[in-house]
Scaffold this motif. Structure first.
Motif, short mmCIF file in Angstrom:
data_model
loop_
_atom_site.label_atom_id
_atom_site.label_comp_id
_atom_site.label_asym_id
_atom_site.label_seq_id
_atom_site.Cartn_x
_atom_site.Cartn_y
_atom_site.Cartn_z
N GLN A 188 0.81 -1.21 0.00
CA GLN A 188 0.00 0.00 0.00
C GLN A 188 0.85 1.26 0.00
O GLN A 188 0.42 2.30 -0.50
CB GLN A 188 -0.93 0.01 1.23
N ALA A 189 2.04 1.17 0.56
CA ALA A 189 2.91 2.34 0.67
C ALA A 189 4.33 1.89 0.94
O ALA A 189 4.58 0.73 1.28
CB ALA A 189 2.43 3.26 1.80
N ALA A 190 5.26 2.82 0.79
CA ALA A 190 6.65 2.60 1.18
C ALA A 190 7.06 3.76 2.08
O ALA A 190 6.51 4.86 1.99
CB ALA A 190 7.56 2.51 -0.04
N ILE A 191 8.02 3.50 2.94
CA ILE A 191 8.56 4.54 3.82
C ILE A 191 10.05 4.65 3.54
O ILE A 191 10.78 3.65 3.57
CB ILE A 191 8.34 4.20 5.31
N GLY A 192 10.52 5.88 3.26
CA GLY A 192 11.93 6.07 2.97
C GLY A 192 12.34 7.51 3.14
O GLY A 192 11.52 8.37 3.52
N ASP A 193 13.60 7.80 2.84
CA ASP A 193 14.13 9.15 3.01
C ASP A 193 13.50 10.12 2.02
O ASP A 193 13.29 9.79 0.85
CB ASP A 193 15.65 9.15 2.84
N ASN A 194 13.22 11.32 2.50
CA ASN A 194 12.49 12.30 1.69
C ASN A 194 13.19 12.64 0.38
O ASN A 194 12.56 12.67 -0.69
CB ASN A 194 12.20 13.57 2.49
N ALA A 195 14.48 12.91 0.42
CA ALA A 195 15.19 13.34 -0.79
C ALA A 195 15.17 12.25 -1.86
O ALA A 195 15.07 12.55 -3.05
CB ALA A 195 16.63 13.72 -0.46
N VAL A 196 15.23 11.00 -1.46
CA VAL A 196 15.25 9.89 -2.41
C VAL A 196 13.89 9.73 -3.08
O VAL A 196 13.78 9.56 -4.29
CB VAL A 196 15.66 8.59 -1.69
N ILE A 197 12.84 9.80 -2.27
CA ILE A 197 11.48 9.68 -2.83
C ILE A 197 11.16 10.86 -3.74
O ILE A 197 10.61 10.68 -4.84
CB ILE A 197 10.46 9.58 -1.68
N LEU A 198 11.51 12.06 -3.32
CA LEU A 198 11.23 13.24 -4.13
C LEU A 198 12.03 13.22 -5.43
O LEU A 198 11.54 13.66 -6.48
CB LEU A 198 11.53 14.51 -3.33
N GLU A 199 13.25 12.70 -5.39
CA GLU A 199 14.06 12.58 -6.60
C GLU A 199 13.40 11.61 -7.58
O GLU A 199 13.35 11.87 -8.80
CB GLU A 199 15.46 12.08 -6.24
N TYR A 200 12.89 10.52 -7.06
CA TYR A 200 12.23 9.55 -7.94
C TYR A 200 10.99 10.15 -8.60
O TYR A 200 10.79 10.03 -9.82
CB TYR A 200 11.83 8.29 -7.16
N ILE A 201 10.15 10.83 -7.82
CA ILE A 201 8.93 11.42 -8.36
C ILE A 201 9.25 12.52 -9.37
O ILE A 201 8.59 12.64 -10.40
CB ILE A 201 8.04 11.94 -7.21
N LYS A 202 10.30 13.29 -9.11
CA LYS A 202 10.72 14.32 -10.05
C LYS A 202 11.11 13.72 -11.39
O LYS A 202 10.77 14.27 -12.44
CB LYS A 202 11.91 15.10 -9.47
N ASN A 203 11.78 12.59 -11.36
CA ASN A 203 12.23 11.95 -12.59
C ASN A 203 11.18 11.05 -13.23
O ASN A 203 11.35 10.61 -14.36
CB ASN A 203 13.50 11.13 -12.31
N ASN A 204 10.11 10.79 -12.49
CA ASN A 204 9.03 9.93 -12.98
C ASN A 204 7.68 10.56 -12.67
O ASN A 204 6.89 10.02 -11.88
CB ASN A 204 9.13 8.54 -12.35
N PRO A 205 7.39 11.72 -13.26
CA PRO A 205 6.16 12.45 -12.92
C PRO A 205 4.88 11.73 -13.28
O PRO A 205 3.81 12.06 -12.73
CB PRO A 205 6.30 13.75 -13.72
N ASP A 206 4.95 10.75 -14.17
CA ASP A 206 3.75 10.01 -14.57
C ASP A 206 3.60 8.69 -13.83
O ASP A 206 2.77 7.85 -14.21
CB ASP A 206 3.79 9.75 -16.09
N ALA A 207 4.36 8.49 -12.78
CA ALA A 207 4.30 7.23 -12.05
C ALA A 207 3.02 7.09 -11.23
O ALA A 207 2.68 5.99 -10.79
CB ALA A 207 5.51 7.11 -11.12
N GLY A 208 2.30 8.20 -11.02
CA GLY A 208 1.05 8.14 -10.27
C GLY A 208 1.23 7.97 -8.78
O GLY A 208 0.43 7.31 -8.11
N LEU A 209 2.27 8.60 -8.23
CA LEU A 209 2.56 8.50 -6.81
C LEU A 209 2.39 9.83 -6.10
O LEU A 209 2.52 10.89 -6.71
CB LEU A 209 4.00 8.00 -6.60
N LYS A 210 2.11 9.77 -4.83
CA LYS A 210 2.05 10.97 -4.00
C LYS A 210 2.82 10.71 -2.72
O LYS A 210 3.08 9.56 -2.34
CB LYS A 210 0.60 11.34 -3.66
N THR A 211 3.20 11.79 -2.04
CA THR A 211 3.94 11.67 -0.79
C THR A 211 3.10 12.17 0.37
O THR A 211 2.22 13.03 0.21
CB THR A 211 5.25 12.46 -0.83
#
Length: 265
Positions: A188-211
Motif C-alpha cells: 500500500q505504501a513505502a517509507i523512505g528518506d524524503n530526498a530519495v522519494i522526491l528525486e524519484y517522483i521528479k524523474n518519474n512524474p507520470d508514475a502516479g505516486l504521492k507523498t
C-alpha cells in the motif's frame, strides 16, 4: 538511509562505484610517514540522489562528491565502491573497506558498533503511495502492507508501527524494489528518506505516486561511518567535512542535487 537498474523507471536509483581500495585488513592506505594517503569507501548505489551509477558504471551523487571534496581538502585520494548495503556494514567491520558512505542515518544503536563523523545532511522520512490511495498518515498503515529497505530508518519506523514480527512489512535490499512493490500494488505504501522519494517522483512524474508527511517522523542526520575506534580516519573526515562546510562546498553539492541548502555547521 538506511539503498539502491532494475528497469527504466527505477533508473535514477541505479548507482555504481567510486571508492577507495583498502590496503590492509584494518587500515587505510598510508605513506612512508604513516599519514593516510588513500581511503576506500563502500556504498549501495541505488539511492539517488545520494549514490547511483552513471552511464559508465561510476558511483556518482551527493556522497561521492562530498567524499571527493573532503579528499581534495585533506590531500587524500578517495575511491568509492558499490558493494551493497549489508556487505558495506560487514566490510567496514572487517576492514575490507575503510568507511561507509551511503546516506547512513546516525542512530544510537549504530553508534554501538561503528563511529560516525559529524552530520553532513538533515533528512526526514516520507510515506509514498499511489495518488488514488486513501492513506493519509502513518497510522493508516497500521494494518497495511508496507515496503521498506532492510535495516533502514524506514524499516524501523514500520516496525515501531506494526511490531518487529509483522508479516505485513516487506523489507528489501534496496529501496527501488520497495518502490516497485507500491507501483505494482503489492504494498500500500513505502517509507523512505524524503530526498530519495522526491528525486524519484521528479524523474518519474507520470508514475502516479504521492507523498505524505507525518509529524511522528523525527529528523534524521546522515554521517560517514568508520570502524569502531578508527580515530585517525574519523578525525581526518571530520576535519575535511568542517572545511567544506566553512568554504561553502558542502552547500554547493547539496544544492546541485536537491535544489535546497541546509544550515548544518
Amino acid at each position: 538511509m538506511f539503498k539502491k537498474s532494475i528497469f527504466k523507471i527505477i533508473a535514477p536509483f541505479a548507482a555504481a562505484s567510486m571508492i577507495l581500495a583498502a590496503c590492509g585488513s584494518d587500515d587505510v592506505k598510508t605513506g612512508a610517514d604513516g599519514e593516510i594517503t588513500k581511503i576506500v569507501a563502500g556504498t549501495e548505489a541505488t539511492y539517488a540522489p545520494f549514490e547511483y551509477l552513471d552511464e559508465k558504471g561510476n558511483v556518482v551523487g551527493i556522497d561521492a562528491e562530498i567524499l571527493a571534496a573532503i579528499g581534495e581538502e585533506m590531500g587524500v585520494e578517495t575511491e568509492i565502491k558499490n558493494v551493497g548495503w549489508d556487505p558495506m556494514l560487514a566490510q567496514v567491520t572487517t576492514g575490507e573497506i575503510d568507511m561507509g558512505a551511503a546516506a547512513i542515518t546516525i542512530t544510537e544503536d549504530r553508534k554501538k558498533a561503528y563511529d560516525f563523523t559529524e552530520p553532513y545532511y538533515e533528512a526526514s522520512l516520507l510515506i509514498v503511495t499511489k495518488e488514488d490511495s486513501k492513506i493519509e498518515s502513518l497510522k493508516d498503515l497500521k494494518d497495511e502492507k508496507v515496503a521498506v529497505q532492510l535495516n533502514t530508518t524506514g524499516h524501523i519506523a514500520a516496525q515501531d508501527l506494526q511490531g518487529k514480527g509483522s508479516t505485513k512489512i516487506l523489507a528489501y535490499e534496496n529501496f527501488s524494489v520497495a518502490l516497485t512493490e507500491v507501483l505494482n500494488g503489492s504494498a500500500q505504501a513505502a517509507i523512505g528518506d524524503n530526498a530519495v522519494i522526491l528525486e524519484y517522483i521528479k524523474n518519474n512524474p507520470d508514475a502516479g505516486l504521492k507523498t505524505i508527511e507525518d509529524k511522528s517522523f523525527e529528523l534524521d542526520y546522515f554521517g560517514y561511518m568508520v570502524k569502531k575506534g578508527n580515530g585517525e580516519l574519523l578525525d581526518l573526515l571530520d576535519e575535511g567535512l568542517q572545511k567544506i562546510k566553512d568554504n561553502g562546498k558542502l552547500d554547493e553539492i547539496i544544492m546541485k542535487y536537491t535544489g535546497v541548502t541546509q544550515e548544518l555547521k
